[in-house]
Scaffold this motif. Structure first.
Motif, PDB file in Angstrom:
ATOM      1  N   SER A  58      -9.116 -11.172  -4.180  1.00 32.65           N
ATOM      2  CA  SER A  58     -10.175 -10.330  -4.724  1.00 32.65           C
ATOM      3  C   SER A  58      -9.643  -8.901  -4.845  1.00 32.65           C
ATOM      4  O   SER A  58      -8.762  -8.512  -4.081  1.00 32.65           O
ATOM      5  CB  SER A  58     -11.358 -10.387  -3.752  1.00 32.65           C
ATOM      6  N   GLN A 106      -5.580  -8.945   2.160  1.00 32.53           N
ATOM      7  CA  GLN A 106      -5.015  -7.965   3.096  1.00 32.53           C
ATOM      8  C   GLN A 106      -5.741  -8.052   4.444  1.00 32.53           C
ATOM      9  O   GLN A 106      -5.109  -8.111   5.489  1.00 32.53           O
ATOM     10  CB  GLN A 106      -5.177  -6.562   2.486  1.00 32.53           C
ATOM     11  N   GLU A 160       1.760  -7.381  -0.033  1.00 30.65           N
ATOM     12  CA  GLU A 160       1.305  -8.694  -0.502  1.00 30.65           C
ATOM     13  C   GLU A 160       2.284  -9.273  -1.519  1.00 30.65           C
ATOM     14  O   GLU A 160       2.613 -10.456  -1.474  1.00 30.65           O
ATOM     15  CB  GLU A 160      -0.082  -8.576  -1.151  1.00 30.65           C
TER      16      GLU A 160
HETATM   17  N1  LIG Z   1     -13.343  -3.129  -2.465  1.00 30.16           N
HETATM   18  C1  LIG Z   1     -12.422  -4.035  -1.792  1.00 30.16           C
HETATM   19  C2  LIG Z   1     -11.060  -3.965  -2.480  1.00 30.16           C
HETATM   20  O1  LIG Z   1     -10.507  -2.680  -2.293  1.00 30.16           O
HETATM   21  C3  LIG Z   1     -10.119  -4.999  -1.878  1.00 30.16           C
HETATM   22  O2  LIG Z   1      -8.904  -4.970  -2.593  1.00 30.16           O
HETATM   23  C4  LIG Z   1     -10.753  -6.392  -1.950  1.00 30.16           C
HETATM   24  C5  LIG Z   1      -9.878  -7.465  -1.324  1.00 30.16           C
HETATM   25  O3  LIG Z   1      -9.709  -7.243   0.041  1.00 30.16           O
HETATM   26  P1  LIG Z   1      -8.736  -8.143   0.873  1.00 30.16           P
HETATM   27  O4  LIG Z   1      -7.352  -7.950   0.328  1.00 30.16           O
HETATM   28  O5  LIG Z   1      -8.849  -7.639   2.278  1.00 30.16           O
HETATM   29  O6  LIG Z   1      -9.176  -9.558   0.706  1.00 30.16           O
HETATM   30  O7  LIG Z   1     -11.988  -6.373  -1.290  1.00 30.16           O
HETATM   31  C6  LIG Z   1     -12.958  -5.461  -1.827  1.00 30.16           C
HETATM   32  O8  LIG Z   1     -13.278  -5.839  -3.119  1.00 30.16           O
END
Ligand SMILES: N[C@@H]1[C@@H](O)[C@H](O)[C@@H](COP(=O)(O)O)O[C@@H]1O
Length: 352
Positions: A58, A106, A160
């Motif tokens: 995402s 992340q 990543e």
């Molecule tokens: N607003 C945040 C983004 O900034 C982030 O990139 C995404 C994915 O987060 P993660 O990489 O922790 O799954 O989540 C949300 O949408």
């Protein structure tokens, strides 16, 4: 440039953190010149049975998925797609038992990506998480690659991307698409990345000039092809969030004449892979023809080979697989130069 808050130092630390986290990750996965992924619990037999790969995530993690999709396909010779986790969680029939879903997150706590992983598991697909140790997604998945901790969001794309690149190389070797010698040369080149990510006072001064120039425009449109299209999206979001600039991203083949004629708009093409230059160069020529002002972010060799002599910011070359890491870093450094400017201005405003 005034910097009473010591903000420049803070940013220097942030950028050097990217090099440090890359080094820490590589120290863990490269042992005696071999790629080892102990938390990837997939047998060679299971890897050989795969028929397709779906990269999901995402937000910024989806941009990583998109940026790697073409490279993963090249490394594994398996059809590879990037699907946002918010879409994947709602699908029915895409996932088969012999599909591998690589879930990138992340934090490991993203609700859409958690749901997409559940959906994939429910359909008996194989799932590998590329995520933070001990997170919800890490706990859900038997097979995983752990991301290195990093205090700032500046490391997200690089961490990543590198983890998925290593995973893809590992799969490529197990599938017989990548020879041992190819892997070992790639690993050596990966180990040279941290050295390529430092900024000398001279290069910082040049980037400061670029930032001053970019700062004059109301709108910035980043563009690229394939991997660079995703990189453009990742960077545009950071320009909006960190520097408060009106920045967007478009595939380079979608930059229409109407877009080139927009007032006070800077078009910024990104080119990381020399293999795509036959496709990309006609678009860049059209952009240069129609806009007096563009800045092209590319590598030294690509700029030389394509005779792009002016209006460029270049990075040292690596293999095309790793060039997005150095380009993302130099683009982020440009944002930080912009940000320091913005903050300096508001400081002096306050004291006035
Ligand atoms: N607003 C945040 C983004 O900034 C982030 O990139 C995404 C994915 O987060 P993660 O990489 O922790 O799954 O989540 C949300 O949408």
């Amino acid at each position: 440039m005034t910097d009473n808050l010591g903000i420049s130092n803070l940013y220097e630390n942030d950028i050097s953190e990217i090099a440090q986290s890359i080094r820490r990750f590589l120290d863990e996965v490269i042992q005696k010149d071999k790629l080892v992924l102990p938390t990837l619990k997939m047998s060679r037999h299971a890897i050989k049975g795969l028929s397709e790969i779906i990269l999901t995530g995402s937000g910024q993690s989806f941009y990583t998925a998109q940026a790697m999709a073409h490279n993963t396909e090249m490394l594994t010779d398996l059809p590879t797609y990037a699907i946002p986790s918010a879409l994947l969680k709602g699908t029915r029939g895409v996932l088969y038992r012999d599909a591998l879903v690589i879930a990138i997150s992340q934090s490991g706590e993203n609700a859409d990506t958690i749901s997409a992983v559940k959906r994939a598991m429910g359909n008996s697909a194989k799932v590998v998480a590329v995520t933070a140790k001990d997170s919800t997604i890490a706990k859900m998945c038997k097979s995983k690659v752990h991301l290195t901790d990093c205090d700032t969001s500046l490391c997200t794309f690089q961490n990543e991307y590198l983890a998925v690149a290593m995973l893809s190389m590992y799969l490529g070797e197990a599938l017989g698409c990548m020879s041992k010698i190819n892997t070992s040369v790639s690993l050596r080149l990966a180990q040279m990345l941290p050295g390529k990510l430092s900024f000398t006072p001279n290069s910082e001064k040049e980037l400061q000039n670029v930032a001053d120039f970019i700062g004059k425009f109301d709108n910035i449109v980043f563009c690229g092809y394939s991997t660079d299209e995703a990189l453009a999206q990742a960077v545009a979001e950071k320009f909006r969030l960190i520097a408060g600039k009106t920045a967007f991203a478009l595939p380079i083949y979608d930059i229409a004449q109407s877009c080139l004629e927009l007032k006070n708009t800077l078009i910024v093409p990104i080119v990381s892979n020399s293999a795509s230059t036959p496709i990309v160069m006609p678009y860049i020529d059209a952009i240069k023809y129609s806009c007096a002002d563009t800045i092209i972010y590319t590598t030294k060799n690509i700029a030389h080979d394509c005779e792009i002599t002016d209006g460029t910011v270049t990075v040292d070359d690596s293999i095309p697989l790793f060039n997005p890491i150095t380009l993302a870093t130099v683009l982020q450094q440009t944002i930080l130069e912009l940000e320091v400017n913005t903050i300096s201005i508001s400081n002096s405003d306050q004291s006035a």
